[in-house]
Structure formats: C-alpha cells, structure tokens
Design a protein around this motif. Structure first.
Motif, PDB file in Angstrom:
ATOM      1  N   ASN A 225      -8.713  -0.320 -14.061  1.00  0.00           N
ATOM      2  CA  ASN A 225      -8.443  -0.406 -15.499  1.00  0.00           C
ATOM      3  C   ASN A 225      -7.142  -1.169 -15.776  1.00  0.00           C
ATOM      4  O   ASN A 225      -7.052  -1.929 -16.750  1.00  0.00           O
ATOM      5  N   TYR A 226      -6.142  -0.974 -14.904  1.00  0.00           N
ATOM      6  CA  TYR A 226      -4.865  -1.676 -15.073  1.00  0.00           C
ATOM      7  C   TYR A 226      -5.040  -3.174 -14.843  1.00  0.00           C
ATOM      8  O   TYR A 226      -4.407  -3.995 -15.514  1.00  0.00           O
ATOM      9  N   PHE A 227      -5.896  -3.514 -13.905  1.00  0.00           N
ATOM     10  CA  PHE A 227      -6.199  -4.921 -13.642  1.00  0.00           C
ATOM     11  C   PHE A 227      -6.796  -5.566 -14.896  1.00  0.00           C
ATOM     12  O   PHE A 227      -6.401  -6.659 -15.308  1.00  0.00           O
ATOM     13  N   ILE A 228      -7.764  -4.887 -15.508  1.00  0.00           N
ATOM     14  CA  ILE A 228      -8.401  -5.402 -16.725  1.00  0.00           C
ATOM     15  C   ILE A 228      -7.379  -5.526 -17.854  1.00  0.00           C
ATOM     16  O   ILE A 228      -7.357  -6.521 -18.597  1.00  0.00           O
ATOM     17  N   GLU A 229      -6.497  -4.539 -17.969  1.00  0.00           N
ATOM     18  CA  GLU A 229      -5.458  -4.559 -19.005  1.00  0.00           C
ATOM     19  C   GLU A 229      -4.513  -5.743 -18.803  1.00  0.00           C
ATOM     20  O   GLU A 229      -4.118  -6.421 -19.760  1.00  0.00           O
TER      21      GLU A 229
END
Length: 286
Positions: A225-229
């Motif tokens: 999720n942090y990668f996508i953010e």
C-alpha cells in the motif's frame, strides 16, 4: 506521478544565418552523469549550462548536444591570401611550366591556407539559444512523464498480482496447520508413547507459532500500500520506491522460509518473480 529517467528532447531555431539544434538524451543512472557537446565558441557558457540542466533533470545519464548549421553566406573561415601567394611562388620556382589553376588547387590544400577568425559570443544570439534549450528540456520532461505513465501501470499490475498471491497463500494456512498436527500425532503414535492431550496441544501451538506468517502478511500488505501511495507523490521518488521493494523482499523471503507447504512455497516463488520485475523497472524511475 512518477517520471522515467529515460527520455529524449529536441528543439530547433532558425536564425537569419544559422540553424540551431539542441538534442537531449537520457538513460537511467544512480546520480546525474552529464555529457555536453557544443561548438568551441560556446565553451565559456558551459558551467552555467550545466547548472541549468542539473536543476531540471535531477538524475540520469544525460547527453546534451548543441549543433550549429550555417545557412547564410557569412563564414568564419577566410582565404589566407599572403600564405597562398607564397606557396604558389615557391611551387613556380620548382615547376616553372605548371598550370596556374593546378598550382592554386595545390596551394589551397597546404597548411594555413585558410584562416579561421575567432568569433565572439553574441549575447542576443545566446539568449535565443537558451530558449531552444528550455524547449528541448520541456520536450524531455514530457517524454519522461509519458514513460512514467506506462511504468505506473506496470507497477500497479505487479503489485496487484503480489497482493493476490499473498492472499492465496494465506488460504492454505488452515490446511498447513492440520497437516503439521497430523504429522506430529502420527510420529508419536509410531513411537507408541502415551501423550497428555493438553500438553500435546500446548507444544503444537508453540511449534506452529514459529511458522505463523500473520505478521509478515500484515507488513507486506503495508509495504504494498505504501508503494502505491508513493507512486502518486509529486516529488522524484525512484530511490524511495527502491527502498520499499527491499522491505517487500524481506517479508516475502520470511514467508517462504516459514511456509513449510508445497503450494504456499510455489506462491512465494511467484511473488518473488513479480517483485523482481518491479525492481528492474524501479531502476528507470526518476
């Protein structure tokens, strides 16, 4: 939105007697590796030019080329008349019967037959050249953004694949626990030992805790999720994405070492494959 380090930008300008062409090419690099090619007359402007390029391009292996094509009648090369006359006089002394035209052809090819007058930089002309450089930089930036859109689609596809594989792996958890439980019970029965059921359950729980992947799943999901953010950030974030992929790799590797189940291990291998494809493309992100 992410940008690619790979890019190309070109711009041209037609002046009364010259055609100015600027080309920029960029490939991925850990830092800024800037190579400039330009006519010697503009070399004194190189330091300022490098600062201008480094502020706009940030990272990448950059090739900058400035081409000047003379389209008018003016030229900086002039015939060196005294030198040519001297050559002709010397050759006549050696070859008194030689044709004048042939002697001229020979003399014009001799050293110093042409002299190049040093040009001074025209400030107005340099301002026009800087406008061309700015346009080439804009074209490069747009190219990088377009490439970044393609990279982002690729990343989101791979991240979704890892997320799906991770959730698939978790579905085997109950089956894995039952398999371990049956295997231990069978081993005890083969030894023909009397076992306290309560103690057996306690030892089983302790044993299974070492193979529990709940924490790894939660951390991996957070990293995904942090990668996508981070992909949607406004700043250059290639290095940051690289760090996140390293953390993702640690969690996937730990899940693999704990899986102790054939189907789960297959899914872990598939997750590693998807992650490697992400890592390869992250190297191209600005």
């Amino acid at each position: 939105m992410i940008q690619s380090m790979t890019g190309f930008g070109k711009a041209t300008l037609q002046l009364p007697t010259k055609k100015i062409t600027v080309e920029l090419k960029s490939l991925n690099s850990k830092g800024l590796d800037l190579n400039t090619r330009m006519p010697s007359i503009y070399r004194e402007m190189e330091l300022g030019l490098r600062n201008q390029l480094s502020q706009r391009l940030e990272r990448g292996k950059i090739d900058f080329s400035l081409y000047i094509e003379v389209t008018g009648e003016d030229t900086s090369s002039k015939i060196n008349v005294p030198i040519i006359k001297g050559y002709i006089a010397q050759m006549k002394a050696i070859m008194p019967l030689a044709d004048e035209v042939e002697l001229m052809k020979m003399a014009i090819r001799m050293p110093d037959a042409l002299k190049t007058e040093r040009e001074e930089i025209d400030e107005n002309e340099w301002k026009e050249i800087q406008k061309v450089i700015d346009q080439a930089l804009e074209n490069m930036a747009q190219f990088r953004k377009d490439e970044g859109v393609s990279l982002e689609k690729e990343f989101l596809h791979r991240i979704a694949n890892i997320m799906t594989l991770m959730n698939d792996a978790v579905t085997y958890d109950a089956e894995r626990v039952e398999t371990v439980k049956n295997r231990l019970r069978t081993a005890i029965e083969d030894l023909q030992l009397a076992v306290d059921e309560s103690r057996f359950e306690q030892e089983l729980i302790f044993y299974l805790e070492k193979y529990d992947i709940t924490e790894e799943k939660v951390r991996l999901e957070n990293h995904l999720n942090y990668f996508i953010e981070t992909l949607s950030g406004t700043e250059a974030n290639g290095r940051k994405l690289g760090f996140i992929t390293q953390e993702m790799g640690r969690e996937i590797n730990t899940m693999g070492s704990k899986s102790n189940h054939t189907e789960m291990q297959k899914l872990v291998v598939m997750m590693k494959d998807e992650l490697e494809k992400i890592k390869e493309q992250v190297l191209n992100v600005l």
